[in-house]
Write a protein that holds these residues in place. Structure first.
Motif, PDB file in Angstrom:
ATOM      1  N   ASP A  18     -27.317  -3.271  21.765  1.00 54.07           N
ATOM      2  CA  ASP A  18     -28.731  -3.002  22.007  1.00 54.07           C
ATOM      3  C   ASP A  18     -29.506  -4.214  21.489  1.00 54.07           C
ATOM      4  O   ASP A  18     -29.744  -4.350  20.283  1.00 54.07           O
TER       5      ASP A  18
ATOM      6  N   GLN B 249     -32.762  -3.547  19.429  1.00 58.38           N
ATOM      7  CA  GLN B 249     -32.493  -3.091  18.069  1.00 58.38           C
ATOM      8  C   GLN B 249     -32.019  -4.249  17.196  1.00 58.38           C
ATOM      9  O   GLN B 249     -32.489  -4.419  16.070  1.00 58.38           O
ATOM     10  N   PHE B 250     -31.109  -5.051  17.731  1.00 61.41           N
ATOM     11  CA  PHE B 250     -30.583  -6.194  16.993  1.00 61.41           C
ATOM     12  C   PHE B 250     -31.709  -7.183  16.665  1.00 61.41           C
ATOM     13  O   PHE B 250     -31.821  -7.657  15.539  1.00 61.41           O
TER      14      PHE B 250
ATOM     15  N   ALA C  38     -34.916  -6.571  16.383  1.00 57.13           N
ATOM     16  CA  ALA C  38     -35.826  -5.985  15.395  1.00 57.13           C
ATOM     17  C   ALA C  38     -35.259  -6.109  13.982  1.00 57.13           C
ATOM     18  O   ALA C  38     -35.992  -6.432  13.028  1.00 57.13           O
ATOM     19  N   ILE C  39     -33.953  -5.889  13.841  1.00 55.68           N
ATOM     20  CA  ILE C  39     -33.312  -6.019  12.536  1.00 55.68           C
ATOM     21  C   ILE C  39     -33.386  -7.476  12.060  1.00 55.68           C
ATOM     22  O   ILE C  39     -33.720  -7.752  10.903  1.00 55.68           O
TER      23      ILE C  39
ATOM     24  N   ASP D 163     -19.212  -2.955  17.117  1.00 62.08           N
ATOM     25  CA  ASP D 163     -20.586  -3.325  16.749  1.00 62.08           C
ATOM     26  C   ASP D 163     -20.659  -3.930  15.345  1.00 62.08           C
ATOM     27  O   ASP D 163     -21.653  -3.785  14.641  1.00 62.08           O
TER      28      ASP D 163
ATOM     29  N   LEU E 112     -23.839  -5.981  14.445  1.00 66.68           N
ATOM     30  CA  LEU E 112     -24.996  -5.113  14.221  1.00 66.68           C
ATOM     31  C   LEU E 112     -24.910  -4.459  12.849  1.00 66.68           C
ATOM     32  O   LEU E 112     -25.890  -4.430  12.103  1.00 66.68           O
TER      33      LEU E 112
ATOM     34  N   GLN F 127     -27.442  -4.840   9.726  1.00 68.56           N
ATOM     35  CA  GLN F 127     -28.083  -3.640   9.174  1.00 68.56           C
ATOM     36  C   GLN F 127     -27.824  -3.560   7.676  1.00 68.56           C
ATOM     37  O   GLN F 127     -28.715  -3.234   6.898  1.00 68.56           O
TER      38      GLN F 127
END
Length: 147
Positions: A8, A11-12, A14-15, A118, A121, A125
């Motif tokens: 995604d 999402q990646f 944004a992190i 993942d 990711l 995170q």
């Protein structure tokens, strides 16, 4: 038939953007070769020591090495991450970790090293949560000397 993992990107991204801003608060504008150390405390309890070293510094990128050099429990493995900061994109991403010479965006699964599909990711995170913890419970050792 098992579907292949598709990252995604939103999402990646944004992190990585959030990690850029967290790191800019912790490291500021440091030159290559410099380092900053944070002592982690939760109220009066000492939780460990985090060191952030600036390995490379250029106009558009920095390369950082983050490590926990001391933890209160023997059961806590001391994480080590290499992070590339992209100043023009305002993003920071994990490019290697203690057991990963190079973190791939997507891994076939199963694989010889048992990296998760993942993994990139999840490492970013983890960095996000680790930096957030440092911001809330960390005190720079320079700051502590001035008290």
């Amino acid at each position: 038939m098992k579907q292949r993992y598709v990252p995604d990107i939103a999402q990646f991204g944004a992190i990585c953007e959030a990690n850029y801003f967290r790191l800019s608060k912790l490291v500021a504008d440091r030159e290559a070769g410099s380092e900053v150390t944070y002592s982690l405390h939760n109220h009066a309890a000492y939780l460990g020591l985090i060191r952030i070293k600036v390995l490379e510094s250029s106009r558009y990128t920095n390369l950082l090495f983050l490590e926990q050099v001391h933890a209160i429990g023997r059961w806590v493995n001391n994480p080590q991450l290499t992070v590339r900061i992209y100043h023009d994109a305002r993003m920071a991403e994990v490019i290697s970790a203690v057991n990963h010479a190079r973190v791939e965006a997507v891994n076939d699964y199963p694989n010889g090293k048992m990296h998760l599909p993942d993994e990139k990711l999840q490492l970013n995170q983890f960095l996000s949560e680790w930096l957030n913890y440092c911001l809330h419970h960390g005190h720079s050792t320079e700051e502590l000397r001035d008290l």
